[in-house]
Design a protein around this motif. Sequence first.
Motif, PDB file in Angstrom:
ATOM      1  N   MET A  44       0.816  -1.021  -0.126  1.00 36.19           N
ATOM      2  CA  MET A  44       0.109   0.167  -0.069  1.00 36.19           C
ATOM      3  C   MET A  44       0.998   1.447  -0.139  1.00 36.19           C
ATOM      4  SD  MET A  44      -2.972   1.201   2.799  1.00 36.19           S
ATOM      5  CE  MET A  44      -3.863  -0.405   2.418  1.00 36.19           C
ATOM      6  N   SER A  45       0.412   2.314  -0.848  1.00 43.08           N
ATOM      7  CA  SER A  45       1.319   3.330  -1.022  1.00 43.08           C
ATOM      8  C   SER A  45       1.381   4.489   0.264  1.00 43.08           C
ATOM      9  CB  SER A  45       0.863   4.053  -2.190  1.00 43.08           C
ATOM     10  OG  SER A  45      -0.251   4.673  -2.396  1.00 43.08           O
ATOM     11  N   ALA A  46       2.024   5.283   0.487  1.00 40.80           N
ATOM     12  CA  ALA A  46       1.936   6.287   1.741  1.00 40.80           C
ATOM     13  C   ALA A  46       0.593   7.073   1.577  1.00 40.80           C
ATOM     14  CB  ALA A  46       3.192   7.133   1.791  1.00 40.80           C
ATOM     15  N   PHE A  47       0.049   7.148   2.696  1.00 41.48           N
ATOM     16  CA  PHE A  47      -1.258   8.413   2.572  1.00 41.48           C
ATOM     17  C   PHE A  47      -2.089   7.777   1.631  1.00 41.48           C
ATOM     18  CE2 PHE A  47       2.456  10.833   3.864  1.00 41.48           C
ATOM     19  CZ  PHE A  47       2.279  11.087   5.063  1.00 41.48           C
ATOM     20  N   SER A  48      -2.515   6.569   1.504  1.00 37.23           N
ATOM     21  CA  SER A  48      -3.423   6.182   0.426  1.00 37.23           C
ATOM     22  C   SER A  48      -4.817   6.437   1.048  1.00 37.23           C
ATOM     23  CB  SER A  48      -3.511   4.623   0.346  1.00 37.23           C
ATOM     24  OG  SER A  48      -3.956   3.807   1.583  1.00 37.23           O
ATOM     25  N   TYR A  49      -5.041   6.433   2.292  1.00 40.25           N
ATOM     26  CA  TYR A  49      -6.353   6.820   2.895  1.00 40.25           C
ATOM     27  C   TYR A  49      -7.621   6.067   2.288  1.00 40.25           C
ATOM     28  CZ  TYR A  49      -4.145  10.838   4.524  1.00 40.25           C
ATOM     29  OH  TYR A  49      -3.094  11.742   5.498  1.00 40.25           O
ATOM     30  N   PRO A  51     -14.330   9.785   4.333  1.00 39.04           N
ATOM     31  CA  PRO A  51     -13.667  10.003   2.843  1.00 39.04           C
ATOM     32  C   PRO A  51     -12.786  11.040   2.946  1.00 39.04           C
ATOM     33  CG  PRO A  51     -15.796  10.958   3.050  1.00 39.04           C
ATOM     34  CD  PRO A  51     -15.779  10.020   4.286  1.00 39.04           C
ATOM     35  N   VAL A  52     -11.523  10.701   2.256  1.00 35.70           N
ATOM     36  CA  VAL A  52     -10.620  11.735   2.044  1.00 35.70           C
ATOM     37  C   VAL A  52     -10.212  12.338   0.679  1.00 35.70           C
ATOM     38  CG1 VAL A  52      -8.092  12.367   2.511  1.00 35.70           C
ATOM     39  CG2 VAL A  52      -9.495  11.184   4.254  1.00 35.70           C
ATOM     40  N   ARG A  53     -10.347  13.398   0.250  1.00 37.70           N
ATOM     41  CA  ARG A  53     -10.110  13.698  -0.905  1.00 37.70           C
ATOM     42  C   ARG A  53      -8.668  13.410  -1.687  1.00 37.70           C
ATOM     43  NH1 ARG A  53     -10.689  19.152   0.810  1.00 37.70           N
ATOM     44  NH2 ARG A  53      -8.766  19.479  -0.435  1.00 37.70           N
ATOM     45  N   ALA A  54      -8.865  13.276  -2.969  1.00 35.14           N
ATOM     46  CA  ALA A  54      -7.704  12.490  -3.352  1.00 35.14           C
ATOM     47  C   ALA A  54      -6.326  13.415  -3.405  1.00 35.14           C
ATOM     48  CB  ALA A  54      -8.027  12.026  -4.824  1.00 35.14           C
ATOM     49  N   ASP A  55      -6.722  14.882  -3.357  1.00 37.83           N
ATOM     50  CA  ASP A  55      -5.659  15.655  -3.623  1.00 37.83           C
ATOM     51  C   ASP A  55      -4.939  15.817  -2.223  1.00 37.83           C
ATOM     52  OD1 ASP A  55      -8.243  17.017  -2.881  1.00 37.83           O
ATOM     53  OD2 ASP A  55      -7.011  18.905  -2.657  1.00 37.83           O
ATOM     54  N   ILE A  56      -5.553  15.572  -1.433  1.00 37.34           N
ATOM     55  CA  ILE A  56      -5.074  15.682   0.080  1.00 37.34           C
ATOM     56  C   ILE A  56      -3.786  14.626   0.256  1.00 37.34           C
ATOM     57  CG2 ILE A  56      -5.123  15.215   2.571  1.00 37.34           C
ATOM     58  CD1 ILE A  56      -8.091  16.600   2.414  1.00 37.34           C
ATOM     59  N   GLY A  57      -4.266  13.258  -0.157  1.00 38.99           N
ATOM     60  CA  GLY A  57      -3.326  12.296  -0.184  1.00 38.99           C
ATOM     61  C   GLY A  57      -2.115  12.525  -1.152  1.00 38.99           C
ATOM     62  N   GLU A  58      -2.180  13.256  -2.174  1.00 30.40           N
ATOM     63  CA  GLU A  58      -1.244  13.333  -3.035  1.00 30.40           C
ATOM     64  C   GLU A  58      -0.359  14.526  -2.768  1.00 30.40           C
ATOM     65  OE1 GLU A  58      -3.483  15.100  -6.747  1.00 30.40           O
ATOM     66  OE2 GLU A  58      -4.440  13.027  -6.995  1.00 30.40           O
ATOM     67  N   ALA A  59      -0.800  15.393  -2.017  1.00 30.40           N
ATOM     68  CA  ALA A  59       0.003  16.636  -1.279  1.00 30.40           C
ATOM     69  C   ALA A  59       0.830  15.871  -0.209  1.00 30.40           C
ATOM     70  CB  ALA A  59      -0.786  17.797  -0.878  1.00 30.40           C
ATOM     71  N   HIS A  60       0.415  14.986   0.719  1.00 29.65           N
ATOM     72  CA  HIS A  60       1.053  14.499   1.752  1.00 29.65           C
ATOM     73  C   HIS A  60       2.245  13.725   1.077  1.00 29.65           C
ATOM     74  CE1 HIS A  60      -2.330  14.602   4.856  1.00 29.65           C
ATOM     75  NE2 HIS A  60      -2.127  15.855   4.412  1.00 29.65           N
ATOM     76  N   ALA A 103      -3.982  22.172  -0.420  1.00 30.98           N
ATOM     77  CA  ALA A 103      -4.944  20.935   0.038  1.00 30.98           C
ATOM     78  C   ALA A 103      -5.637  20.820   0.971  1.00 30.98           C
ATOM     79  CB  ALA A 103      -4.041  19.707  -0.187  1.00 30.98           C
ATOM     80  N   GLN A 104      -5.030  21.390   2.161  1.00 31.11           N
ATOM     81  CA  GLN A 104      -5.677  21.045   3.261  1.00 31.11           C
ATOM     82  C   GLN A 104      -6.569  22.184   3.852  1.00 31.11           C
ATOM     83  OE1 GLN A 104      -2.552  18.011   5.841  1.00 31.11           O
ATOM     84  NE2 GLN A 104      -2.830  19.947   6.656  1.00 31.11           N
ATOM     85  N   TYR A 105      -6.186  23.501   3.120  1.00 29.38           N
ATOM     86  CA  TYR A 105      -6.839  24.644   3.902  1.00 29.38           C
ATOM     87  C   TYR A 105      -7.430  25.348   2.309  1.00 29.38           C
ATOM     88  CZ  TYR A 105      -7.482  29.248   5.557  1.00 29.38           C
ATOM     89  OH  TYR A 105      -8.208  30.634   5.876  1.00 29.38           O
ATOM     90  N   LEU A 106      -6.620  26.249   1.818  1.00 30.93           N
ATOM     91  CA  LEU A 106      -6.715  27.241   0.846  1.00 30.93           C
ATOM     92  C   LEU A 106      -5.529  27.613   0.113  1.00 30.93           C
ATOM     93  CD1 LEU A 106      -9.480  29.768   2.411  1.00 30.93           C
ATOM     94  CD2 LEU A 106      -9.897  27.830   0.342  1.00 30.93           C
ATOM     95  N   SER A 107      -5.581  27.349  -1.320  1.00 30.31           N
ATOM     96  CA  SER A 107      -4.518  27.972  -1.960  1.00 30.31           C
ATOM     97  C   SER A 107      -4.344  29.509  -1.743  1.00 30.31           C
ATOM     98  CB  SER A 107      -4.639  27.862  -3.701  1.00 30.31           C
ATOM     99  OG  SER A 107      -5.649  28.463  -3.979  1.00 30.31           O
ATOM    100  N   ILE A 108      -3.034  29.986  -2.142  1.00 32.21           N
ATOM    101  CA  ILE A 108      -2.912  31.339  -1.974  1.00 32.21           C
ATOM    102  C   ILE A 108      -3.927  32.375  -2.737  1.00 32.21           C
ATOM    103  CG2 ILE A 108      -1.227  33.480  -2.058  1.00 32.21           C
ATOM    104  CD1 ILE A 108      -0.672  31.256   0.075  1.00 32.21           C
TER     105      ILE A 108
END
Length: 248
Positions: A1-6, A12-21, A209-214
């Motif tokens: 299993m890859s890191a931060f697969s969630y 449910p965890v959005r895919a972009d959060i795991g990608e950022a981690h 990913a976790q909050y907001l982009s600039i």
Amino acid sequence: MSAFSYSDTELPVRADIGEAHRAYWQKLAAPGSYWSGAERVSIAAEVRAARTCRFCAERKNALSPYNFPGEHDSVTDLDALVVDAVHRIVTDQNRITQRYVDDNEARGLSKGAYVELAGIVVAMMSIDEFNRGIGVEPEPLPAPVAGEPDGYVPENLVDDTGFVPMLPKEGNTGNEADLFPPERPAANVLRALSMVPAAVRDWCDLAAAQYLSIAGMANMVKDENRVIDRMQMELVAGRVSSVNECFY
């Protein structure tokens, strides 16, 4: 299993959060501007150790942290000065002073190295607290990547409002052209890590990913990619800042 697969989480965890981690884990393992990959991973290990450090808990209750003798429950072979800096940022950050940062520099922990260290601390705490919040065990730390720090220092650093040199408010030029929005002066909260531009980029990628982009911070209505609206997000953010005694 890859890191931060969630993939097996109850929530449910959005895919972009795991990608950022996962992306940060790769950058954590690699050499930075001041620290090797092995040192960066060791700093991350000390972030976790600080949470249960008995000395940190005792010092937190002391009237002043600056004349309180003792030893940290360290889990690495990092220098004691470095371990103290990591543990202090994790457990007692609101009592860090200009004198503390200057004294560390006089004892061998340069301000640039301190800034990179602080960037690792805040990124690690953000990721680990996210996992804790959804009931997931902390991800095993990555294997360090060999290599030497690049020693990069921006050309136009200034000493003004912070404890460390930072890029000026209009410092989005040259190699740092991507750091700050070009249409307005940068906020100090963005400038804080700018002595190490890679640390700013790492933090902005996680925050997006976790909050907001600039750019997304200028959007005061609901983002289609978020379950709660901007007002609710700021309510949570304000409460977290209060609990963490954030003086900023």
